[in-house]
Design a protein around this motif. Sequence first.
Motif, PDB file in Angstrom:
ATOM      1  N   THR A 226       0.819  -1.210   0.000  1.00 24.65           N
ATOM      2  CA  THR A 226       0.000   0.000   0.000  1.00 24.65           C
ATOM      3  C   THR A 226       0.856   1.264   0.000  1.00 24.65           C
ATOM      4  O   THR A 226       0.622   2.193  -0.784  1.00 24.65           O
ATOM      5  N   LEU A 227       1.838   1.312   0.878  1.00 19.12           N
ATOM      6  CA  LEU A 227       2.679   2.504   0.954  1.00 19.12           C
ATOM      7  C   LEU A 227       3.497   2.670  -0.322  1.00 19.12           C
ATOM      8  O   LEU A 227       3.672   3.789  -0.814  1.00 19.12           O
ATOM      9  N   ALA A 228       3.980   1.576  -0.879  1.00 20.75           N
ATOM     10  CA  ALA A 228       4.730   1.646  -2.134  1.00 20.75           C
ATOM     11  C   ALA A 228       3.850   2.187  -3.257  1.00 20.75           C
ATOM     12  O   ALA A 228       4.300   2.996  -4.081  1.00 20.75           O
ATOM     13  N   ASP A 229       2.583   1.773  -3.303  1.00 22.62           N
ATOM     14  CA  ASP A 229       1.650   2.286  -4.306  1.00 22.62           C
ATOM     15  C   ASP A 229       1.461   3.789  -4.156  1.00 22.62           C
ATOM     16  O   ASP A 229       1.419   4.528  -5.140  1.00 22.62           O
ATOM     17  N   LEU A 230       1.346   4.235  -2.906  1.00 19.71           N
ATOM     18  CA  LEU A 230       1.163   5.662  -2.633  1.00 19.71           C
ATOM     19  C   LEU A 230       2.355   6.463  -3.153  1.00 19.71           C
ATOM     20  O   LEU A 230       2.196   7.487  -3.829  1.00 19.71           O
ATOM     21  N   LEU A 231       3.552   5.998  -2.838  1.00 18.40           N
ATOM     22  CA  LEU A 231       4.757   6.710  -3.257  1.00 18.40           C
ATOM     23  C   LEU A 231       4.918   6.693  -4.774  1.00 18.40           C
ATOM     24  O   LEU A 231       5.426   7.648  -5.367  1.00 18.40           O
ATOM     25  N   THR A 232       4.500   5.601  -5.399  1.00 16.85           N
ATOM     26  CA  THR A 232       4.580   5.508  -6.855  1.00 16.85           C
ATOM     27  C   THR A 232       3.709   6.563  -7.526  1.00 16.85           C
ATOM     28  O   THR A 232       4.100   7.160  -8.537  1.00 16.85           O
ATOM     29  N   GLU A 233       2.520   6.808  -6.968  1.00 16.59           N
ATOM     30  CA  GLU A 233       1.638   7.831  -7.537  1.00 16.59           C
ATOM     31  C   GLU A 233       2.320   9.196  -7.557  1.00 16.59           C
ATOM     32  O   GLU A 233       2.116  10.001  -8.473  1.00 16.59           O
ATOM     33  N   LEU A 234       3.141   9.464  -6.562  1.00 13.73           N
ATOM     34  CA  LEU A 234       3.880  10.729  -6.528  1.00 13.73           C
ATOM     35  C   LEU A 234       5.037  10.703  -7.519  1.00 13.73           C
ATOM     36  O   LEU A 234       5.249  11.657  -8.277  1.00 13.73           O
ATOM     37  N   ALA A 235       5.778   9.609  -7.529  1.00 14.91           N
ATOM     38  CA  ALA A 235       6.990   9.531  -8.350  1.00 14.91           C
ATOM     39  C   ALA A 235       6.681   9.632  -9.840  1.00 14.91           C
ATOM     40  O   ALA A 235       7.387  10.329 -10.574  1.00 14.91           O
ATOM     41  N   VAL A 236       5.632   8.958 -10.294  1.00 13.87           N
ATOM     42  CA  VAL A 236       5.353   8.955 -11.733  1.00 13.87           C
ATOM     43  C   VAL A 236       4.879  10.326 -12.218  1.00 13.87           C
ATOM     44  O   VAL A 236       4.883  10.590 -13.417  1.00 13.87           O
ATOM     45  N   ARG A 237       4.502  11.192 -11.299  1.00 17.56           N
ATOM     46  CA  ARG A 237       4.073  12.547 -11.679  1.00 17.56           C
ATOM     47  C   ARG A 237       5.149  13.588 -11.383  1.00 17.56           C
ATOM     48  O   ARG A 237       4.901  14.789 -11.476  1.00 17.56           O
ATOM     49  N   GLY A 238       6.330  13.137 -10.998  1.00 16.94           N
ATOM     50  CA  GLY A 238       7.423  14.051 -10.746  1.00 16.94           C
ATOM     51  C   GLY A 238       7.237  14.904  -9.510  1.00 16.94           C
ATOM     52  O   GLY A 238       7.766  16.015  -9.415  1.00 16.94           O
ATOM     53  N   ALA A 274      -1.735  14.063  -8.632  1.00 15.07           N
ATOM     54  CA  ALA A 274      -1.220  13.113  -7.645  1.00 15.07           C
ATOM     55  C   ALA A 274      -2.171  12.998  -6.461  1.00 15.07           C
ATOM     56  O   ALA A 274      -2.465  11.889  -5.986  1.00 15.07           O
ATOM     57  N   LEU A 275      -2.709  14.125  -5.987  1.00 10.37           N
ATOM     58  CA  LEU A 275      -3.635  14.079  -4.868  1.00 10.37           C
ATOM     59  C   LEU A 275      -4.940  13.379  -5.259  1.00 10.37           C
ATOM     60  O   LEU A 275      -5.526  12.642  -4.456  1.00 10.37           O
ATOM     61  N   ALA A 276      -5.377  13.588  -6.502  1.00 14.16           N
ATOM     62  CA  ALA A 276      -6.575  12.896  -6.978  1.00 14.16           C
ATOM     63  C   ALA A 276      -6.340  11.388  -7.002  1.00 14.16           C
ATOM     64  O   ALA A 276      -7.234  10.597  -6.647  1.00 14.16           O
ATOM     65  N   ALA A 277      -5.151  10.972  -7.406  1.00 10.08           N
ATOM     66  CA  ALA A 277      -4.827   9.546  -7.438  1.00 10.08           C
ATOM     67  C   ALA A 277      -4.803   8.964  -6.027  1.00 10.08           C
ATOM     68  O   ALA A 277      -5.289   7.852  -5.792  1.00 10.08           O
ATOM     69  N   LEU A 278      -4.251   9.723  -5.080  1.00 12.36           N
ATOM     70  CA  LEU A 278      -4.227   9.247  -3.698  1.00 12.36           C
ATOM     71  C   LEU A 278      -5.640   9.152  -3.143  1.00 12.36           C
ATOM     72  O   LEU A 278      -5.948   8.243  -2.366  1.00 12.36           O
ATOM     73  N   ARG A 279      -6.486  10.088  -3.531  1.00 14.35           N
ATOM     74  CA  ARG A 279      -7.881  10.064  -3.099  1.00 14.35           C
ATOM     75  C   ARG A 279      -8.557   8.773  -3.552  1.00 14.35           C
ATOM     76  O   ARG A 279      -9.365   8.185  -2.829  1.00 14.35           O
ATOM     77  N   ARG A 280      -8.213   8.314  -4.765  1.00 16.56           N
ATOM     78  CA  ARG A 280      -8.807   7.078  -5.278  1.00 16.56           C
ATOM     79  C   ARG A 280      -8.259   5.855  -4.552  1.00 16.56           C
ATOM     80  O   ARG A 280      -8.964   4.864  -4.371  1.00 16.56           O
ATOM     81  N   ARG A 281      -6.994   5.909  -4.145  1.00 16.89           N
ATOM     82  CA  ARG A 281      -6.330   4.738  -3.582  1.00 16.89           C
ATOM     83  C   ARG A 281      -6.489   4.601  -2.066  1.00 16.89           C
ATOM     84  O   ARG A 281      -6.473   3.491  -1.537  1.00 16.89           O
ATOM     85  N   CYS A 282      -6.582   5.713  -1.364  1.00 17.86           N
ATOM     86  CA  CYS A 282      -6.504   5.698   0.099  1.00 17.86           C
ATOM     87  C   CYS A 282      -7.881   5.704   0.746  1.00 17.86           C
ATOM     88  O   CYS A 282      -8.870   6.133   0.151  1.00 17.86           O
ATOM     89  N   GLN A 283      -7.931   5.234   1.977  1.00 20.05           N
ATOM     90  CA  GLN A 283      -9.171   5.290   2.740  1.00 20.05           C
ATOM     91  C   GLN A 283      -9.625   6.737   2.917  1.00 20.05           C
ATOM     92  O   GLN A 283     -10.815   7.041   2.838  1.00 20.05           O
TER      93      GLN A 283
END
Length: 329
Positions: A226-238, A274-283
């Motif tokens: 889960t945490l790796a997925d979160l960080l990936t969402e940030l990394a792929v968007r620079g 990136a925040l929109a992606a986290l919104r989709r992934r996180c509780q």
Amino acid sequence: MRRILYLGPEGTFTEQAARVLVTRAYPGSAASDSSSDSEAQRTAADVVLEPAVTVQIAMREVASGHAEAVVAPVENSVEGSVPATLDALDAADPMVAVAETVLPVRFTVLATPGLPIDDIRTVATHPHAAAQVRQWLAGHLPAASIVSSTSTAAAALEVLEGRADAAVTAPLAAQRYPLDVVATDVADVRDAVTSFRLMRLPGRMPAPTGADRTAIVVTVDDRVGTLADLLTELAVRGVNLTRIESRPTRDRLGSYRFFLDLDGHLAERRVADALAALRRRCQAVRFLGSFPRADGHDPADPAPPEPVSDAAFAEAESWVQSLLEGSPS
């Protein structure tokens, strides 16, 4: 009247930071003290600084509309994040930061008037301060025991009330309390600094400056990756992650929230995406503000990679829209 609260009592580093932050948030003003009734000491923006017993109490005052903002310490370069502030943010109604400042941390040691230094047996201070002067205390006051206080200024009050012989305080406390100065410019780490933020209820954000920071807190599922997925969402968007801090949710053992600081502003497409992606992934995702960085400088690599620039997002969206309208790719 705008009431700006800070972690008190008077004479803390947070009061010093509040004076700096108020001049940024309310240009042309220089904050006055709540202890003075003189109209001449009011600010042009009618801002008054008042101490609060705890950050959580200050945030409740803001949430109820009885104060406009609160200034609180967030992170120290030696001791790390300030748990009391993070926990208060988690418990309070939504609060966003609009400005930050960083202060060098040098302490003053105050003592009961007339008490010889060799007779000092108890030294009061905040735990973060104690951790930053351990070596000095061991060398100069080896027989003294440490007494924990809610703030460095509260430690000075303990000396005044006879509950401690000395206190490790912010330099400002020496101007506020009638105590003897034992030592000044005390610090085990000479380059130590603490960051502070001015926080208020959600509203209009500061405009992007090109050198901004965005803060959020996320709650994630308890599963592998889960945490790796979160960080990936940030990394792929620079999006550069500058700080991550975990705090227990207090619901059950092993359940955590993560406080994140990111380079960039919500108005930038890569940050918003990136925040929109986290919104989709996180509780849950709570936005804690986008505001100018205290250092005023761009990150080490300020220009985002071309694929995640605002222009690249706009071109890609235009292309998708053309496909929806039936245009050839």
